[in-house]
Scaffold this motif. Structure first.
Motif, mmCIF file in Angstrom:
data_model
loop_
_atom_site.group_PDB
_atom_site.id
_atom_site.type_symbol
_atom_site.label_atom_id
_atom_site.label_comp_id
_atom_site.label_asym_id
_atom_site.label_seq_id
_atom_site.Cartn_x
_atom_site.Cartn_y
_atom_site.Cartn_z
ATOM 1 N N PHE C 217 0.860 -1.336 0.052
ATOM 2 C CA PHE C 217 -0.169 -0.272 -0.503
ATOM 3 C C PHE C 217 0.388 1.552 -0.001
ATOM 4 C CE2 PHE C 217 -4.383 -1.743 1.902
ATOM 5 C CZ PHE C 217 -4.586 -2.490 0.909
ATOM 6 N N MET C 218 1.893 1.273 1.097
ATOM 7 C CA MET C 218 2.828 2.212 1.026
ATOM 8 C C MET C 218 3.300 2.461 -0.645
ATOM 9 S SD MET C 218 5.535 2.604 3.926
ATOM 10 C CE MET C 218 7.107 1.926 3.590
ATOM 11 N N VAL C 221 0.680 3.986 -2.755
ATOM 12 C CA VAL C 221 0.115 5.364 -2.391
ATOM 13 C C VAL C 221 1.039 6.597 -1.637
ATOM 14 C CG1 VAL C 221 -1.794 4.865 -2.458
ATOM 15 C CG2 VAL C 221 -0.898 4.965 -0.204
ATOM 16 N N MET C 222 2.129 6.661 -0.910
ATOM 17 C CA MET C 222 2.918 6.584 -0.265
ATOM 18 C C MET C 222 4.421 7.324 -1.246
ATOM 19 S SD MET C 222 2.864 6.340 3.799
ATOM 20 C CE MET C 222 4.138 6.447 4.874
ATOM 21 N N PRO C 224 4.970 7.650 -4.429
ATOM 22 C CA PRO C 224 4.708 9.180 -5.500
ATOM 23 C C PRO C 224 4.409 10.008 -4.369
ATOM 24 C CG PRO C 224 2.887 6.852 -5.957
ATOM 25 C CD PRO C 224 3.828 6.608 -4.547
ATOM 26 N N LEU C 225 4.542 9.876 -3.365
ATOM 27 C CA LEU C 225 4.364 11.830 -2.658
ATOM 28 C C LEU C 225 6.012 11.806 -1.880
ATOM 29 C CD1 LEU C 225 1.282 11.153 -0.156
ATOM 30 C CD2 LEU C 225 1.027 12.238 -2.329
#
Lengths: 396, 261, 369
Positions: C217-218, C221-222, C224-225
């Motif tokens: 999940f990280m 979604v994370m 790319p940030l």
């Protein structure tokens, strides 16, 4: 005499760049600097990205109304509740499935582990086949098998498989009778508590008596008698103040009773069967770690097999078994997050999935989720360290 | 029984006629391998027997049959009038009266020395804990390590561990003691302290069967030495005769090998 | 028994055959299946369980199964429909990789097998160089083969990758990349420098404490940030980075176990010879430790290989993902069980053979060769 050591007697100092102390300091400084720089770079990127995409930050969202419903909840929950409450729903569902899984995996794992050591060739081989098959198939595949392959293919409620007119299994889940407590049930509860207290005192008394007179007392049988007997007597006195609410087929589905949703059944089943294979191997190696000489020495002293098991084999085997066993419990808890794949509403699905999608606050949501798992694993490793220190065999 | 009487060769032994252990035509196999072949042996009360022979000759197996750590498949073993059969009651009965000391001590590492000693008296003899501890302390004093009572086996030297193991067996007040190579796993400087305890035990009149290669011990303590090879009793005699005038060629060969260094 | 007259000289008792009841098939069955009432009961119970389970499975999977055909109408539905697997075989093995380019994957497999065989030949002398090639050279060749876009090969986007091929790419790359990171972390964790030690412990315990699914999940979604504006990674690469960091933590613990098993005297001897820290590690400690940890690495690989299935949750179609995907095809509904049994069989073959290999290695180590 004691004039102190003069400077000239100390070993000569090396140049700074060859001094191991300074080298180590310099190197650590470099590593720390690198890590901090990397962290700062990532954080600044993240802040830029968040600002650009207009995503709010902070934990304020936890007080916002969630607006989605959850398939199964151990605490009261509805769409009007907050994200914070949804978090607890997910957390409790995770703990529930982990608890059920640990319970069955332990029982089954111990049985299979002992079976594998059995002198009965057929039984030992069957245990081996079970272990070697299930441990080499991915857990997710097993969850899918039970969920999509078996439980969802079960008959509709109308044609449920049934046991004794009270347990029903169909594609909507497992239905079982629910106990309904009436007035006077408190008496039974109290009798149960009293039984436990009596057993504790009895065990103490039996231990003391054995120390004093040497007479042994069958605490186990007596305990079973008390724990069943006392509440039964209380039930008779109170006039059986309990009834069962049976599930009943009304229209297309059952009402009443306790419903265990198929997601939970398949997840718990797969987790326990899979983890049991690892526990079985741990139990087997734990028992094998107690050398044959130990049982022989005990038998040679005339100690009976039962007492030998209790006083010599099990205490030694448990030292070997418990540390890897707790790490299997931890694995099972982490693996319960596979719930997300079949939509059992555990922490990862509810919080890391739905809440994340709705709020878009990836960092906060995932940090909380990971923090939960990290806390659980830190607690378990703290327990393990404590246990290992307590149980370490004293050596020279 | 008459056949057994012929087998006992020594006449001048000062033993009573009580028979402690009687093995009649005992055979044992490990799978296809014939380990014990027609063993006939009578041990009287107070006798001290040393058993020697090359490794793999079945010495250990023979004494392990006496408390049924190994099962024999043919013949009879009678200990103190009780025959060893599959009957668990008989086995329990015999194990209570027969003590055994192992090559690798086999102390229980998770129990303190004192608990090692009191375990069997408490659970088998149903002795009160205090009494069992008194007995244990007396015995620890006899093997000269009372100060180690609170320690754990892992903290003791090999010689001390073996003395604890002897004391542990004595706690059950056995009528016979079996020793299975009690000094083979010990460093040379520790052998003497264990042998001293065993000699003392012999002087007190304990019936003993001892598998060992300590020939000095055999000469001073034993009243019969048995030589085994390939699963059979080849020769048995009182120690002087045995060492000075061995009858069988295999005995001579074995003695020359073991005494040459 | 005792009235048998001795027909032999003293000490020359012949070997007798054991009592017939204790040997041969009869003796074996008596000893292993019928030695006590409980044992007899267990034997009967097991026999009954086998009777209940084995015949129906054999009936379904072999006797009543349909093996030949081209579409679902060829399936009688009385037993397993293996035609289903045959029909989707290409997808299950290679995902949506273009038909005309599948030879590239097969070529890479063949290259790997041919290059790896000499490693198992004891007398082969260039094992070191071959390992270096397999760990560094081969991945580069495989990368060009799989991705394409050069040497006249068509470019194949990673979303087209799938099936067993993707499972192998993720697990093999994950394990190969995590080994060096794991070694560095393990050395760091054993270091005397408090800062380095703390960072390594923190890193290892963090990744070992969270489930792989949150890592994935990280990564989706994370990650790319974390990247600067305009920089963008493929989904597969992001998943790979997650898998790599995750398995590096486990690898570090395996390597640490190996380092701990090397006696302190080895380091002391090396230092006494005047070797520096890195030379001591490279020339003395690591060669011994890595040999010790090979079984542990194989076990980590088995775990990772099974865990690779989780990538389907973030939308990558590995072997299991492909099985799930073809299971939803409207023309072929209702063949879930066949799909799962086949996937289970493939995974089982890989994992079982690897675990046997690691057990074999462990035995070899224990006997001191």
């Amino acid at each position: 005499m004691a004039q102190g050591v003069s400077n000239s007697n100390r070993p000569a100092k090396p140049p700074i760049w060859n001094d191991p102390v300074y080298r180590a300091l310099f190197f650590q400084f470099l590593v720390l600097g690198g890590v901090i720089a990397l962290g700062a770079y990532l954080i600044s990127n993240t802040l830029d990205n968040l600002a650009r995409q207009g995503i709010a930050s902070g934990f304020g969202f936890l007080d916002t109304t969630a607006g989605f419903s959850i398939l199964m909840s151990l605490i009261d929950y509805s769409e009007e509740n907050t994200y914070g409450r949804a978090f607890f729903v997910g957390l409790f569902n995770t703990l529930l499935v982990a608890g059920i899984g640990i319970f069955f995996a332990t029982i089954f794992g111990f049985l299979v582990g002992v079976a594998r050591l059995s002198s009965n060739w057929l039984l030992a081989k069957m245990a081996t086949v079970y272990i070697e098959t299930l441990r080499n198939i991915p857990l997710l595949l097993q969850i899918f098998f039970w969920y999509f392959g078996v439980l969802r293919n079960l008959p509709a409620p109308r044609d449920s498989a049934m046991v004794m007119e009270s347990f029903f299994l169909n594609n909507r889940g497992l239905y079982s009778p629910r106990p309904v407590f009436e007035d006077g049930f408190a008496l039974i509860s109290w009798a149960f508590v009293a039984a436990i207290v009596i057993i504790i005192f009895m065990a103490k008394w039996a231990h003391k008596r054995q120390e004093k007179t040497g007479q042994q007392f069958h605490t186990v049988y007596a305990s079973i008698g008390i724990i069943i007997g006392l509440p039964s007597i209380a039930a008779v006195i109170a006039g059986f103040p309990m009834s069962w609410n049976y599930p009943e087929l009304t229209g297309f589905n059952f009402t009443g009773g306790i419903v265990v949703i198929p997601e939970l059944v398949s997840l718990a089943l797969a987790l326990s069967l899979y983890t049991a294979t690892f526990i079985a191997e741990i139990v087997r190696s734990g028992i094998m770690a107690v050398s044959h000489g130990q049982t022989e020495a005990s038998y040679a002293l005339g100690i009976k097999p039962g007492v030998t098991l209790r006083k010599v084999v099990i205490p030694q085997a448990l030292r070997v078994i418990i540390p890897p066993l707790t790490s299997q419990y931890l694995n099972l808890t982490k693996n319960s997050s596979l719930a997300a794949a079949i939509a059992y509403p555990d922490l990862v699905l509810v919080f890391g999935g739905i809440v994340l999608n709705q709020t878009g606050q990836a960092i906060e949501v995932l940090s909380i989720t990971m923090a939960v798992y990290l806390t659980i694993s830190l607690l378990i490793s703290a327990f393990m360290n404590w246990y290992n220190n307590k149980m370490a065999l004293v050596e020279r | 029984m008459s056949e057994i009487a012929i087998q006992a060769p020594t006449k001048e032994m000062t033993v009573t006629d009580d028979v402690m252990i009687n093995m009649i035509g005992v055979h044992k196999w490990y799978g296809e391998f014939h380990v014990l072949k027609d063993i006939n042996l009578t041990v009287h009360k107070g006798e001290r027997i040393v058993i020697c022979g090359p490794s793999g000759s079945g010495k250990s197996t023979m004494i392990r049959c006496i408390n049924r750590l190994e099962e024999h498949q043919q013949g009879q073993i009678i200990v103190e009038g009780t025959e060893l059969t599959g009957d668990l009651k008989h086995v329990e009965q015999i194990r209570k009266e027969v003590g055994m000391v192992f090559q690798h001590f086999n102390l229980f590492p998770h129990l303190s020395i004192l608990d090692n000693l009191t375990l069997a008296p408490i659970w088998v003899r149903k002795m009160p804990k205090k009494e069992a501890e008194e007995v244990a302390m007396n015995l620890l004093e006899r093997v000269k390590i009372p100060e180690q009572a609170k320690k754990y086996p892992g903290q003791l030297s090999g010689g001390q561990q073996q003395r604890v193991a002897i004391a542990r067996s004595l706690c059950m007040n056995p009528k016979v003691m079996l020793f299975d190579e009690p000094t083979s796993a010990l460093d040379p400087e520790m052998i003497k302290e264990v042998l001293d305890v065993m000699v003392e035990l012999a002087e007190e009149g304990m019936t003993m069967m001892c598998v060992t290669h300590e020939m000095g011990f055999a000469k001073t303590v034993a009243n019969r030495v048995i030589f085994m090879d390939e699963g059979q009793i080849i020769e048995e005699n009182e120690p002087n005769e045995f060492f000075n005038n061995p009858q069988n060629d295999r005995t001579k060969l074995f003695l020359s090998q073991i005494l040459s260094h | 028994m005792s009235d048998q007259k001795p027909t032999h000289k003293l000490g020359e008792h012949p070997d007798w055959a054991p009592p017939s009841i204790t040997i041969g098939a009869v003796g074996w069955v008596r000893a292993n299946m019928l030695s006590s009432p409980l044992n007899i009961f267990l034997t009967l119970l097991c026999g009954y369980l086998i009777y209940l389970s084995v015949p129906p499975v054999v009936q379904w999977a072999f006797l009543d199964a349909d093996w030949f055909g081209t579409n679902r109408d060829d399936c009688s539905r009385e037993g397993a429909c293996w035609i289903y697997i045959g029909f989707w075989f290409k997808q299950i093995m290679y995902g949506r990789y273009p038909d005309t380019e599948v030879w590239r994957i097969n070529f890479a497999y063949a290259l790997l097998v041919v290059a790896a065989i000499p490693l198992f030949v004891p007398s082969f002398r260039w094992k070191g160089w071959l390992s270096v090639f397999l760990l560094i050279g081969y991945p580069i060749i495989a990368f060009y083969l799989f991705v394409g876009g050069s040497f006249g090969m068509e470019h194949v986007e990673t979303p087209l990758w799938g099936g067993l091929f993707l499972t192998l790419v993720i697990s093999v790359l994950g394990i190969v990349a995590s080994l060096p990171i794991g070694i560095v972390l393990a050395l760091g964790r054993r270091s005397d420098m408090p800062v380095v030690k703390a960072i390594c412990i923190g890193f290892i315990e963090f990744w070992r404490g969270i489930p792989l699914i949150t890592v994935l999940f990280m990564s989706s979604v994370m990650f790319p940030l974390f990247l600067p504006e305009g920089m963008h990674f493929d989904k597969l690469i992001r998943a790979l980075i997650g898998v790599m960091l995750f398995s590096a933590a486990y690898m570090a613990e395996v390597v640490r176990g190996g380092l701990q098993a090397i006696p302190k005297g080895q380091t002391e001897a090396a230092e006494a010879l005047g070797l520096s820290y890195w030379k001591t590690m490279n020339l003395v400690i690591m060669p011994q430790a890595l040999k010790l940890v090979i079984p542990g690495i194989v076990n980590t690989f088995i775990g990772l290989f099974k865990d690779t299935t989780l990538v389907l949750i973030i939308g990558l179609f590995d072997l299991l993902g492909m099985i799930q995907l073809v299971g939803t095809n409207p023309d072929w509904l209702g063949f879930h069980i066949e799909g799962y049994v086949f996937a289970a069989f493939v995974f089982w073959c890989f994992c079982f053979s690897m675990s046997r290999y690691s057990q074999h290695l462990e035995k070899k180590l224990h006997t001191g060769h």
